[in-house]
Design a protein around this motif. Structure first.
Motif, PDB file in Angstrom:
ATOM      1  N   GLY A 168       0.816  -1.209   0.000  1.00 11.37           N
ATOM      2  CA  GLY A 168       0.000   0.000   0.000  1.00 11.37           C
ATOM      3  C   GLY A 168       0.847   1.256   0.000  1.00 11.37           C
ATOM      4  O   GLY A 168       0.514   2.257  -0.663  1.00 11.37           O
ATOM      5  N   TRP A 169       1.944   1.223   0.726  1.00 11.13           N
ATOM      6  CA  TRP A 169       2.881   2.341   0.779  1.00 11.13           C
ATOM      7  C   TRP A 169       3.473   2.601  -0.604  1.00 11.13           C
ATOM      8  O   TRP A 169       3.549   3.743  -1.072  1.00 11.13           O
ATOM      9  CB  TRP A 169       3.972   2.013   1.793  1.00 11.13           C
ATOM     10  N   ALA A 170       3.873   1.513  -1.275  1.00  9.30           N
ATOM     11  CA  ALA A 170       4.441   1.631  -2.613  1.00  9.30           C
ATOM     12  C   ALA A 170       3.426   2.227  -3.590  1.00  9.30           C
ATOM     13  O   ALA A 170       3.763   3.091  -4.417  1.00  9.30           O
ATOM     14  CB  ALA A 170       4.910   0.268  -3.119  1.00  9.30           C
ATOM     15  N   LEU A 171       2.192   1.775  -3.499  1.00  8.49           N
ATOM     16  CA  LEU A 171       1.145   2.314  -4.372  1.00  8.49           C
ATOM     17  C   LEU A 171       0.945   3.809  -4.107  1.00  8.49           C
ATOM     18  O   LEU A 171       0.782   4.598  -5.044  1.00  8.49           O
ATOM     19  CB  LEU A 171      -0.160   1.552  -4.149  1.00  8.49           C
ATOM     20  N   ALA A 172       0.970   4.192  -2.836  1.00 11.54           N
ATOM     21  CA  ALA A 172       0.809   5.609  -2.493  1.00 11.54           C
ATOM     22  C   ALA A 172       1.947   6.453  -3.067  1.00 11.54           C
ATOM     23  O   ALA A 172       1.724   7.560  -3.577  1.00 11.54           O
ATOM     24  CB  ALA A 172       0.743   5.771  -0.974  1.00 11.54           C
ATOM     25  N   THR A 277      12.665  11.989  -4.251  1.00 10.05           N
ATOM     26  CA  THR A 277      12.107  11.438  -3.016  1.00 10.05           C
ATOM     27  C   THR A 277      11.464  10.087  -3.285  1.00 10.05           C
ATOM     28  O   THR A 277      11.612   9.139  -2.505  1.00 10.05           O
ATOM     29  CB  THR A 277      11.061  12.408  -2.431  1.00 10.05           C
ATOM     30  N   GLY A 278      10.744   9.978  -4.409  1.00 11.35           N
ATOM     31  CA  GLY A 278      10.120   8.701  -4.766  1.00 11.35           C
ATOM     32  C   GLY A 278      11.149   7.598  -4.953  1.00 11.35           C
ATOM     33  O   GLY A 278      10.944   6.457  -4.550  1.00 11.35           O
ATOM     34  N   GLY A 279      12.303   7.939  -5.551  1.00 11.08           N
ATOM     35  CA  GLY A 279      13.359   6.955  -5.743  1.00 11.08           C
ATOM     36  C   GLY A 279      13.944   6.468  -4.426  1.00 11.08           C
ATOM     37  O   GLY A 279      14.170   5.273  -4.234  1.00 11.08           O
ATOM     38  N   TYR A 280      14.171   7.396  -3.521  1.00  5.98           N
ATOM     39  CA  TYR A 280      14.702   7.018  -2.210  1.00  5.98           C
ATOM     40  C   TYR A 280      13.694   6.160  -1.447  1.00  5.98           C
ATOM     41  O   TYR A 280      14.052   5.170  -0.806  1.00  5.98           O
ATOM     42  CB  TYR A 280      15.054   8.271  -1.404  1.00  5.98           C
ATOM     43  N   LEU A 281      12.434   6.558  -1.518  1.00  9.41           N
ATOM     44  CA  LEU A 281      11.406   5.782  -0.822  1.00  9.41           C
ATOM     45  C   LEU A 281      11.222   4.406  -1.435  1.00  9.41           C
ATOM     46  O   LEU A 281      10.820   3.462  -0.746  1.00  9.41           O
ATOM     47  CB  LEU A 281      10.079   6.552  -0.837  1.00  9.41           C
ATOM     48  N   ALA A 282      11.524   4.248  -2.730  1.00  6.58           N
ATOM     49  CA  ALA A 282      11.415   2.937  -3.365  1.00  6.58           C
ATOM     50  C   ALA A 282      12.367   1.942  -2.702  1.00  6.58           C
ATOM     51  O   ALA A 282      12.012   0.778  -2.475  1.00  6.58           O
ATOM     52  CB  ALA A 282      11.726   3.049  -4.863  1.00  6.58           C
ATOM     53  N   PHE A 283      13.577   2.389  -2.369  1.00  3.20           N
ATOM     54  CA  PHE A 283      14.519   1.518  -1.662  1.00  3.20           C
ATOM     55  C   PHE A 283      13.993   1.190  -0.263  1.00  3.20           C
ATOM     56  O   PHE A 283      14.082   0.049   0.197  1.00  3.20           O
ATOM     57  CB  PHE A 283      15.895   2.194  -1.563  1.00  3.20           C
ATOM     58  N   LEU A 284      13.479   2.198   0.413  1.00  8.98           N
ATOM     59  CA  LEU A 284      12.958   2.012   1.762  1.00  8.98           C
ATOM     60  C   LEU A 284      11.799   1.008   1.757  1.00  8.98           C
ATOM     61  O   LEU A 284      11.734   0.096   2.590  1.00  8.98           O
ATOM     62  CB  LEU A 284      12.490   3.355   2.314  1.00  8.98           C
ATOM     63  N   ILE A 285      10.900   1.145   0.798  1.00 11.27           N
ATOM     64  CA  ILE A 285       9.720   0.293   0.741  1.00 11.27           C
ATOM     65  C   ILE A 285      10.078  -1.126   0.301  1.00 11.27           C
ATOM     66  O   ILE A 285       9.502  -2.104   0.791  1.00 11.27           O
ATOM     67  CB  ILE A 285       8.667   0.921  -0.201  1.00 11.27           C
ATOM     68  N   SER A 286      11.029  -1.249  -0.623  1.00  9.65           N
ATOM     69  CA  SER A 286      11.480  -2.585  -1.033  1.00  9.65           C
ATOM     70  C   SER A 286      12.041  -3.350   0.156  1.00  9.65           C
ATOM     71  O   SER A 286      11.763  -4.539   0.358  1.00  9.65           O
ATOM     72  CB  SER A 286      12.547  -2.476  -2.133  1.00  9.65           C
ATOM     73  N   ASP A 330      24.750  11.256  -0.855  1.00 11.74           N
ATOM     74  CA  ASP A 330      23.364  10.909  -1.143  1.00 11.74           C
ATOM     75  C   ASP A 330      23.224   9.488  -1.689  1.00 11.74           C
ATOM     76  O   ASP A 330      22.205   8.832  -1.501  1.00 11.74           O
ATOM     77  CB  ASP A 330      22.765  11.904  -2.136  1.00 11.74           C
ATOM     78  N   GLY A 331      24.248   8.989  -2.380  1.00  8.50           N
ATOM     79  CA  GLY A 331      24.198   7.615  -2.879  1.00  8.50           C
ATOM     80  C   GLY A 331      24.137   6.613  -1.743  1.00  8.50           C
ATOM     81  O   GLY A 331      23.404   5.626  -1.798  1.00  8.50           O
ATOM     82  N   LEU A 332      24.908   6.884  -0.690  1.00  8.07           N
ATOM     83  CA  LEU A 332      24.897   6.002   0.476  1.00  8.07           C
ATOM     84  C   LEU A 332      23.552   6.082   1.185  1.00  8.07           C
ATOM     85  O   LEU A 332      23.037   5.073   1.685  1.00  8.07           O
ATOM     86  CB  LEU A 332      26.022   6.398   1.437  1.00  8.07           C
ATOM     87  N   LEU A 333      22.962   7.273   1.225  1.00  7.63           N
ATOM     88  CA  LEU A 333      21.641   7.451   1.817  1.00  7.63           C
ATOM     89  C   LEU A 333      20.616   6.586   1.082  1.00  7.63           C
ATOM     90  O   LEU A 333      19.752   5.956   1.702  1.00  7.63           O
ATOM     91  CB  LEU A 333      21.225   8.919   1.737  1.00  7.63           C
ATOM     92  N   LEU A 334      20.734   6.533  -0.240  1.00  2.44           N
ATOM     93  CA  LEU A 334      19.838   5.726  -1.054  1.00  2.44           C
ATOM     94  C   LEU A 334      19.964   4.253  -0.700  1.00  2.44           C
ATOM     95  O   LEU A 334      18.971   3.573  -0.456  1.00  2.44           O
ATOM     96  CB  LEU A 334      20.168   5.949  -2.535  1.00  2.44           C
ATOM     97  N   VAL A 335      21.179   3.764  -0.643  1.00  4.37           N
ATOM     98  CA  VAL A 335      21.422   2.338  -0.388  1.00  4.37           C
ATOM     99  C   VAL A 335      20.977   1.948   1.017  1.00  4.37           C
ATOM    100  O   VAL A 335      20.377   0.888   1.222  1.00  4.37           O
ATOM    101  CB  VAL A 335      22.913   1.996  -0.590  1.00  4.37           C
ATOM    102  N   LEU A 336      21.258   2.799   2.002  1.00  2.00           N
ATOM    103  CA  LEU A 336      20.921   2.463   3.383  1.00  2.00           C
ATOM    104  C   LEU A 336      19.418   2.539   3.664  1.00  2.00           C
ATOM    105  O   LEU A 336      18.962   2.079   4.705  1.00  2.00           O
ATOM    106  CB  LEU A 336      21.675   3.373   4.344  1.00  2.00           C
ATOM    107  N   GLY A 337      18.652   3.109   2.740  1.00  2.00           N
ATOM    108  CA  GLY A 337      17.206   3.082   2.896  1.00  2.00           C
ATOM    109  C   GLY A 337      16.662   1.668   2.913  1.00  2.00           C
ATOM    110  O   GLY A 337      15.654   1.378   3.579  1.00  2.00           O
ATOM    111  N   PHE A 338      17.342   0.764   2.207  1.00  3.00           N
ATOM    112  CA  PHE A 338      16.876  -0.625   2.143  1.00  3.00           C
ATOM    113  C   PHE A 338      16.946  -1.317   3.505  1.00  3.00           C
ATOM    114  O   PHE A 338      15.936  -1.851   3.985  1.00  3.00           O
ATOM    115  CB  PHE A 338      17.670  -1.408   1.100  1.00  3.00           C
ATOM    116  N   PRO A 339      18.123  -1.352   4.178  1.00  6.61           N
ATOM    117  CA  PRO A 339      18.154  -1.994   5.498  1.00  6.61           C
ATOM    118  C   PRO A 339      17.296  -1.277   6.541  1.00  6.61           C
ATOM    119  O   PRO A 339      16.772  -1.913   7.460  1.00  6.61           O
ATOM    120  CB  PRO A 339      19.644  -1.974   5.889  1.00  6.61           C
ATOM    121  N   LEU A 340      17.149   0.047   6.399  1.00  9.73           N
ATOM    122  CA  LEU A 340      16.285   0.767   7.329  1.00  9.73           C
ATOM    123  C   LEU A 340      14.854   0.278   7.191  1.00  9.73           C
ATOM    124  O   LEU A 340      14.191  -0.050   8.180  1.00  9.73           O
ATOM    125  CB  LEU A 340      16.361   2.269   7.056  1.00  9.73           C
TER     126      LEU A 340
END
Length: 425
Positions: A168-172, A277-286, A330-340
């Motif tokens: 649902g988060w991804a769809l939003a 922001t959508g790209g960063y959140l995509a890592f977080l949501i995945s 910022d690249g590291l911020l992107l990658v670390l969104g996944f484990p977070l």
């Protein structure tokens, strides 16, 4: 063939150990219940995230400061405690399926109304009423599925239901990216809320296809204490209720701090636009989606308490690392969104099974609805506190406060029993 011979023949069949054995074990009716609960929770998530994703635009439209925007989330979560408690009582008194339809309908209607708000006060009121349905849906849906699942597979089954939150988060995020790309911000945030009408379609499916688990429904109907709110505070259940509420408060305090403020942090302190922001959140949501599924497996393998404790510690560490990444990385911020995302979601996978197993059938809805959602209400003050602290600490610095919640959750586990493998009575 006699009944005894049929039973022996069944016992001689090889055990189903495939990756989706938990799903096949539900049976046809249980799988339909799973579909209803998964859809309900996914759309619950979608409706919730319409606010955090639109928060910057809403703040600009109404001229709000960070404390006022944080209050929009807090009021939703505080009122969700009332909604969760009421929905739990309803689930014990009128049945899981009927209560599920009521909660879904409630959060859908008031999400849509938020899009028509003419001022901050009206939006605050509509968001509060949205919390009534938002608070009840998860507890009711989780219990509905838990009563179909076996003790052996319940963690994985409820972990899969929890993964609907990431879906649902991804769809939003997808809808947010499209809407804010093609519409001006003053219109886009309203459109986001109007798309919250989607859950109405789910009610039709649930009404036509889903039923309560027969044996659990029979036990509930026959119990004189069904839906008794006072029962969960009596000797024998009081300790469970208090510590389960504290555990829920800690985990959700940490989680909603992140869910509410990470989009704003990415925009205001990291300087990202809508697409970025959508790209960063995509890592977080995945990471969140895989975290739910992995946590579901581990909660069956290691136990409910160990799974929650491990990921509470890892989530706190992930927050500290995430907000201290240098501005140039910022690249590291992107990658670390996944484990977070992975850690802060895996911790929830055991909640549905754990809370269901802590209470008897007659008050399962009441107990789970109260503990989870009262914990959510207490945890709701974390986003507001972060909002006020952000004026002096910055959003990134204030986000560290979310780690405190995870520490509270670990302490609460000391007062709760392990329930892995327990059959629901």
């Amino acid at each position: 063939m006699s009944t005894t011979q049929a039973r022996l023949a069944k016992d001689e069949l090889p055990e189903d150990t495939g990756a989706f054995a938990w799903f096949r074990a539900l049976g046809p009716q249980g799988r339909r219940a799973f579909g209803g609960a998964f859809g309900g929770y996914g759309l619950d998530s979608y409706d919730f995230f319409t606010l955090p994703l639109s928060m910057v635009a809403i703040a600009a439209y109404f001229g709000l400061d960070s404390g006022q925007t944080g209050l929009l989330t807090t009021v939703t979560l505080v009122v969700s405690a009332v909604g969760g408690a009421l929905a739990g009582i309803l689930a014990d008194r009128i049945g899981r399926v009927r209560a599920l339809m009521i909660t879904v309908g409630t959060y859908a209607v008031f999400t849509v109304l938020c899009g028509f708000a003419s001022d901050y006060g009206t939006l605050l009121v509509f968001r509060a009423f949205q919390g009534l349905g938002f608070g009840g849906e998860w507890a009711v849906g989780a219990i509905l599925v838990a009563e179909y699942a076996s003790g052996k597979h319940r963690g994985r089954t409820l972990g899969a239901v929890q993964s609907a939150w990431a879906a649902g988060w991804a769809l939003a995020v997808l809808v947010y990216t499209l809407v804010f790309q093609f519409l001006d911000a003053d219109t886009a945030w309203r459109v986001m809320f109007w798309t919250g009408a989607l859950p109405a379609l789910l009610i039709i499916y649930v009404r036509r296809n889903v039923e309560d688990a027969p044996e659990a429904a029979r036990q509930r109907r026959e119990s004189p204490e069904k839906g008794s709110f006072t029962t969960i505070f009596r000797t024998g259940l009081l300790r469970t209720t208090l510590f389960a509420t504290l555990m829920s408060a800690g985990v959700q305090g940490g989680y909603y701090t992140l869910a509410t403020w990470v989009p704003t942090y990415l925009k205001t302190e990291r300087g990202l636009g809508v697409v970025g922001t959508g790209g960063y959140l995509a890592f977080l949501i995945s990471g969140a989606f895989l975290g739910y599924l992995t946590g579901g497996y581990l909660t069956d393998r290691l136990g409910r308490k160990k799974n929650i404790a491990i990921f509470a510690v890892l989530s706190a560490l992930a927050i500290l690392v995430y907000v201290n990444i240098p501005g140039s990385a910022d690249g590291l911020l992107l990658v670390l969104g996944f484990p977070l995302g992975f850690c802060m979601s895996a911790i929830f996978s055991g909640f549905g099974s754990f809370l269901s197993e802590l209470y008897p059938t007659a008050v399962r809805g009441t107990g789970q609805g109260f503990t989870y959602n009262t914990g959510r209400a207490v945890g709701a003050f974390f986003p507001t506190l972060v909002g006020f602290l952000a004026t002096s600490w910055g959003v990134g610095g204030a986000l560290v406060f979310g780690a405190v919640g995870y520490g509270l959750a670990v302490l609460a586990l000391l007062g709760l029993p392990e329930t892995r493998g327990r059959e629901l009575l």
